[in-house]
Design an enzyme around this catalytic site. Structure first.
Site, PDB file in Angstrom:
ATOM      1  CD  GLU A  96      35.822  30.544  11.567  1.00 50.80           C
ATOM      2  OE1 GLU A  96      35.993  30.861  12.758  1.00 50.80           O
ATOM      3  OE2 GLU A  96      34.750  30.749  10.955  1.00 50.80           O
ATOM      4  CE  LYS A 104      33.206  35.782  18.180  1.00 52.08           C
ATOM      5  NZ  LYS A 104      31.747  35.929  18.360  1.00 52.08           N
ATOM      6  CB  VAL A 132      34.965  35.432   9.180  1.00 52.22           C
ATOM      7  CG1 VAL A 132      35.090  36.001   7.769  1.00 52.22           C
ATOM      8  CG2 VAL A 132      34.277  34.070   9.153  1.00 52.22           C
ATOM      9  CB  SER A 184      29.706  40.209  12.246  1.00 50.22           C
ATOM     10  OG  SER A 184      30.983  39.605  12.261  1.00 50.22           O
ATOM     11  CE  LYS A 215      25.572  29.903  12.262  1.00 53.23           C
ATOM     12  NZ  LYS A 215      26.210  31.108  12.180  1.00 53.23           N
TER      13      LYS A 215
HETATM   14  N1  PSU Z   1      29.174  31.218  12.049  1.00 55.75           N
HETATM   15  C1  PSU Z   1      29.160  29.889  12.337  1.00 55.75           C
HETATM   16  N2  PSU Z   1      30.001  29.380  13.222  1.00 55.75           N
HETATM   17  C2  PSU Z   1      30.911  30.163  13.846  1.00 55.75           C
HETATM   18  C3  PSU Z   1      30.950  31.555  13.521  1.00 55.75           C
HETATM   19  C4  PSU Z   1      30.064  32.032  12.621  1.00 55.75           C
HETATM   20  O1  PSU Z   1      28.358  29.177  11.783  1.00 55.75           O
HETATM   21  O2  PSU Z   1      31.662  29.654  14.675  1.00 55.75           O
HETATM   22  C5  PSU Z   1      32.005  32.426  14.100  1.00 55.75           C
HETATM   23  C6  PSU Z   1      32.957  32.870  12.989  1.00 55.75           C
HETATM   24  O3  PSU Z   1      34.268  32.822  13.482  1.00 55.75           O
HETATM   25  C7  PSU Z   1      32.524  34.296  12.720  1.00 55.75           C
HETATM   26  C8  PSU Z   1      32.121  34.724  14.092  1.00 55.75           C
HETATM   27  O4  PSU Z   1      33.550  35.091  12.185  1.00 55.75           O
HETATM   28  O5  PSU Z   1      31.438  33.605  14.624  1.00 55.75           O
HETATM   29  C9  PSU Z   1      31.250  35.949  14.053  1.00 55.75           C
HETATM   30  O6  PSU Z   1      31.098  36.416  15.351  1.00 55.75           O
HETATM   31  P1  PSU Z   1      30.484  37.869  15.597  1.00 55.75           P
HETATM   32  O7  PSU Z   1      29.067  37.748  15.167  1.00 55.75           O
HETATM   33  O8  PSU Z   1      30.653  38.071  17.074  1.00 55.75           O
HETATM   34  O9  PSU Z   1      31.299  38.824  14.789  1.00 55.75           O
HETATM   35 MN    MN Z   2      28.554  41.043  17.109  1.00 56.07          MN
END
Ligand code: PSU
Ligand code: MN
Length: 305
Positions: free
Chosen positions: A25, A87, A107, A141, A160
């Protein structure tokens, strides 16, 4: 052929030769790490995929084109531009394509583009999940819905601890997404090997994982799989200290009214700051570890097919 999709010559050739490919990614590059560490990491991750006998296909949107396989210059561009690159998750793709913009894929959107290209294995750091306090914020997410529907396996170091890992597992269960632990029965929590939560199944070799994936997809049980690969012992962080740091970062985010797509990048950056860069080093090491495992699984999968 999909007119919006462009494969690099190397990825195109690898696909037609049924050689192993690993998708990577780009949000982790543009929004997950500072320059130039992000560029060095992205190139090293590709190198590790190669050392493990697979072809890397870093995925992004460049001038509105969905790309699988980037040149060194394109990776450099994404790294240098950082947050100027949008993003991009599932909902954002048509905007970027119609406006011919540059997008770093999460992702979710990396899975979408990998699936369009015909790539089954994808390595990243951590997946998005159900955020703490989601009962109020509704912040879940889009990665999880993608895992529910799109048949790509995601090798990650778990999710995380900024997230609610328990609710994330519940959500995945409801959506029929298997969570496999590689050589572990416990869900890793990204910076640490422990979380106190169990994965669905422990598998101990790349071959077993490939067999699992092949069965799932042969049975038309669509959707993705989470392959949780714990951070190597030597690079993991102290669990208690991490919990404090995360609480502090979450409090700061709340004070500043950070929400929506800004949330994950903000928290990552804050945690790196609070740990004087130690979390960033861990993040890099676990990404390497995931790239190696993904390549090994990809190698086994092409042998089965
Ligand atoms: N987790 C990480 N580093 C990252 C991300 C997640 O440790 O850079 C990124 C990935 O691209 C993941 C996105 O798909 O954050 C999720 O963002 P959101 O929670 O806004 O969906
Ligand atoms: Mn979100």
């Amino acid at each position: 052929m999909n007119p919006y999709l462009e494969l690099s010559p190397e990825v195109k050739q690898a696909l037609s030769d049924n050689r192993p490919i690993v998708a990577l990614e780009s949000t982790i590059i543009s929004h997950g790490m500072p320059y130039p560490k992000n560029m060095e990491t992205a190139l090293q991750v590709e190198q590790i995929v190669r050392e493990n006998h697979a072809i890397p296909a870093t995925i992004a949107i460049i001038n509105g084109i969905l790309k699988a396989g980037l040149s060194k210059d394109e990776i450099h561009f994404l790294a240098k531009q950082g947050k100027a690159v949008i993003k991009t998750s599932r909902r954002d793709i048509p905007f970027l394509v119609s406006k011919k913009l540059n997008g770093a894929t999460t992702v979710a959107s990396t899975m979408i583009i990998a699936q369009m290209a015909g790539i089954k294995i994808f390595a990243t750091g951590g997946i998005g999940g159900v955020h703490r306090g989601a009962a109020e914020s509704f912040d879940i997410s889009a990665d999880l819905q993608e895992l529910a529907h799109t048949p790509v396996a995601v090798v990650c170091a778990g999710a995380k601890a900024i997230l609610d890992l328990n609710l994330t597992l519940e959500y995945l269960e409801t959506n029929g997404v298997p969570v496999i632990g590689y050589q572990t029965a416990e869900l890793p929590a990204f910076y640490t090997r422990q979380s106190g939560l169990k994965v669905d199944y422990q598998l101990n070799s790349p071959l077993e994982i490939a067999q699992f994936l092949q069965c799932k997809w042969d049975l038309n049980l669509n959707g993705g799989v989470v392959i949780a690969n714990p951070i190597p012992e030597a690079y993991q962080m102290d669990y208690q200290q991490m919990m404090h740091t995360i609480d502090e970062a979450l409090l700061e985010a709340k004070k500043m009214g950070i929400k929506g797509k800004e949330s994950t990048p903000f928290l990552l950056e804050k945690i790196a700051l609070l740990t004087s860069g130690e979390s960033l080093e861990s993040n890099i090491k676990l990404a390497f570890n995931n790239a190696a495992l993904a390549a090994k699984v990809a190698c086994e999968l092409v042998k089965i097919k």
